[in-house]
Enzyme design. Structure first.
Site, PDB file in Angstrom:
ATOM      1  N   HIS A 150     111.819  42.637 119.689  1.00 46.14           N
ATOM      2  CA  HIS A 150     111.192  43.861 120.180  1.00 46.14           C
ATOM      3  C   HIS A 150     112.156  44.546 121.145  1.00 46.14           C
ATOM      4  O   HIS A 150     112.700  43.894 122.047  1.00 46.14           O
ATOM      5  CB  HIS A 150     109.871  43.522 120.886  1.00 46.14           C
ATOM      6  CG  HIS A 150     109.182  44.742 121.392  1.00 46.14           C
ATOM      7  ND1 HIS A 150     108.518  45.614 120.561  1.00 46.14           N
ATOM      8  CD2 HIS A 150     109.103  45.267 122.638  1.00 46.14           C
ATOM      9  CE1 HIS A 150     108.042  46.624 121.275  1.00 46.14           C
ATOM     10  NE2 HIS A 150     108.372  46.439 122.543  1.00 46.14           N
TER      11      HIS A 150
ATOM     12  N   VAL B 170      99.660  41.850 119.126  1.00 46.76           N
ATOM     13  CA  VAL B 170     100.919  42.580 118.895  1.00 46.76           C
ATOM     14  C   VAL B 170     101.853  42.475 120.115  1.00 46.76           C
ATOM     15  O   VAL B 170     101.421  42.672 121.255  1.00 46.76           O
ATOM     16  CB  VAL B 170     100.611  44.065 118.578  1.00 46.76           C
ATOM     17  CG1 VAL B 170     101.904  44.867 118.435  1.00 46.76           C
ATOM     18  CG2 VAL B 170      99.791  44.174 117.302  1.00 46.76           C
TER      19      VAL B 170
ATOM     20  N   MET C 157     107.178  46.813 109.614  1.00 42.60           N
ATOM     21  CA  MET C 157     106.238  47.737 110.254  1.00 42.60           C
ATOM     22  C   MET C 157     104.775  47.443 109.913  1.00 42.60           C
ATOM     23  O   MET C 157     103.982  48.365 109.727  1.00 42.60           O
ATOM     24  CB  MET C 157     106.597  49.180 109.881  1.00 42.60           C
ATOM     25  CG  MET C 157     107.985  49.596 110.336  1.00 42.60           C
ATOM     26  SD  MET C 157     108.313  49.262 112.083  1.00 42.60           S
ATOM     27  CE  MET C 157     107.300  50.546 112.799  1.00 42.60           C
TER      28      MET C 157
ATOM     29  N   ARG D 205      94.687  43.924 104.499  1.00 40.18           N
ATOM     30  CA  ARG D 205      95.882  43.321 105.079  1.00 40.18           C
ATOM     31  C   ARG D 205      96.031  41.855 104.656  1.00 40.18           C
ATOM     32  O   ARG D 205      97.110  41.393 104.335  1.00 40.18           O
ATOM     33  CB  ARG D 205      95.782  43.422 106.598  1.00 40.18           C
ATOM     34  CG  ARG D 205      97.051  43.020 107.316  1.00 40.18           C
ATOM     35  CD  ARG D 205      96.861  43.032 108.800  1.00 40.18           C
ATOM     36  NE  ARG D 205      96.639  44.368 109.316  1.00 40.18           N
ATOM     37  CZ  ARG D 205      96.192  44.625 110.534  1.00 40.18           C
ATOM     38  NH1 ARG D 205      95.895  43.645 111.355  1.00 40.18           N
ATOM     39  NH2 ARG D 205      96.013  45.863 110.925  1.00 40.18           N
TER      40      ARG D 205
ATOM     41  N   ASN E 289     119.398  44.891 111.741  1.00 36.28           N
ATOM     42  CA  ASN E 289     119.255  43.503 112.230  1.00 36.28           C
ATOM     43  C   ASN E 289     119.426  42.513 111.081  1.00 36.28           C
ATOM     44  O   ASN E 289     120.038  41.459 111.250  1.00 36.28           O
ATOM     45  CB  ASN E 289     117.899  43.305 112.912  1.00 36.28           C
ATOM     46  CG  ASN E 289     117.911  43.857 114.318  1.00 36.28           C
ATOM     47  OD1 ASN E 289     118.404  43.208 115.228  1.00 36.28           O
ATOM     48  ND2 ASN E 289     117.416  45.071 114.488  1.00 36.28           N
TER      49      ASN E 289
END
Ligand code: GRF
Length: 199
Positions: A108, A143, A89, A64, A13
């Site tokens: 997605h 998500v 990811m 994170r 992509n």
């Protein structure tokens, strides 16, 4: 508008985006490619196209959010206005999402809200749906949930294997994602609740 692509893997992509920028089909400047994987093929593609790259090593951070703070700092240093996730990811923290609220896009490989998660093509095939597709959406705290920008359907044929379907899905996303990025870069997307209107 300046934008960055975040990618962890192959970067097909990213390649489509690089090609679209070069061809003038995205009216935006790709100023940075960030990866969380040092050996991501996406980084090689970026270097080949002479796009600046940054590898941010998740192992250097305890959680994170601190990783995301480092990424956001890099984006700001490059004056990035918006971000396109392309096979990145990692789940973004709310720190990241707040720093670029309504300015983070993702693609997605399913027609959301169906088949969320990281095996969407396989899941759709195994479920036996007759139609799947691609979704470009804004990223929010949940998500595969944010406001939908563009979708395109892909029929599943009885003879499709996973490999064959993946190939078809990739060829569709490589057109759809640059198109959505261009719309955003040209200020054409207006968010109204869960709807995106084209200006
Ligand atoms: C694509 O299938 C995309 O839809 C999903 O992750 C995959 C990335 O592939 N978000 P690539 O690295 O761009 O080839």
């Amino acid at each position: 508008m300046n934008f960055a692509v975040l990618a962890s893997g192959n970067g097909s992509n990213l390649q489509a985006i690089i090609n679209a920028v070069k061809a003038g089909k995205i009216k935006g400047h790709l100023v940075l490619v960030v990866s969380d994987r040092e050996n991501a093929f996406a980084l090689k593609r970026a270097r080949k196209a002479k796009v600046p790259t940054a590898f941010v090593d998740p192992k250097q951070f305890s959680d994170r959010e601190s990783f995301d703070r480092a990424v956001v700092e890099k984006l700001r240093q490059s004056s990035v206005d918006f971000v396109a996730l392309a096979g990145f990811m990692r789940i973004l923290s709310s720190y990241f999402i707040n720093a670029y609220r309504d300015k983070i896009l993702n693609i997605h490989p399913a027609l959301l809200p169906a088949f969320k998660g990281s095996h969407a093509i396989k899941d759709a095939l195994e479920y036996g749906v007759k139609v799947t597709g691609l979704t470009v959406h804004f990223v929010d705290e949940q998500v595969d949930h944010g406001v939908i920008i563009l979708q395109e359907a892909v029929p599943i044929h009885p003879t499709d294997t996973l490999e064959k379907l993946e190939k078809t899905m990739h060829s569709v996303e490589h057109k759809l994602y640059p198109k959505a990025i261009d719309l955003f870069a040209r200020g054409k997307l207006e968010i109204r609740g869960r709807m995106v209107r084209l200006r």
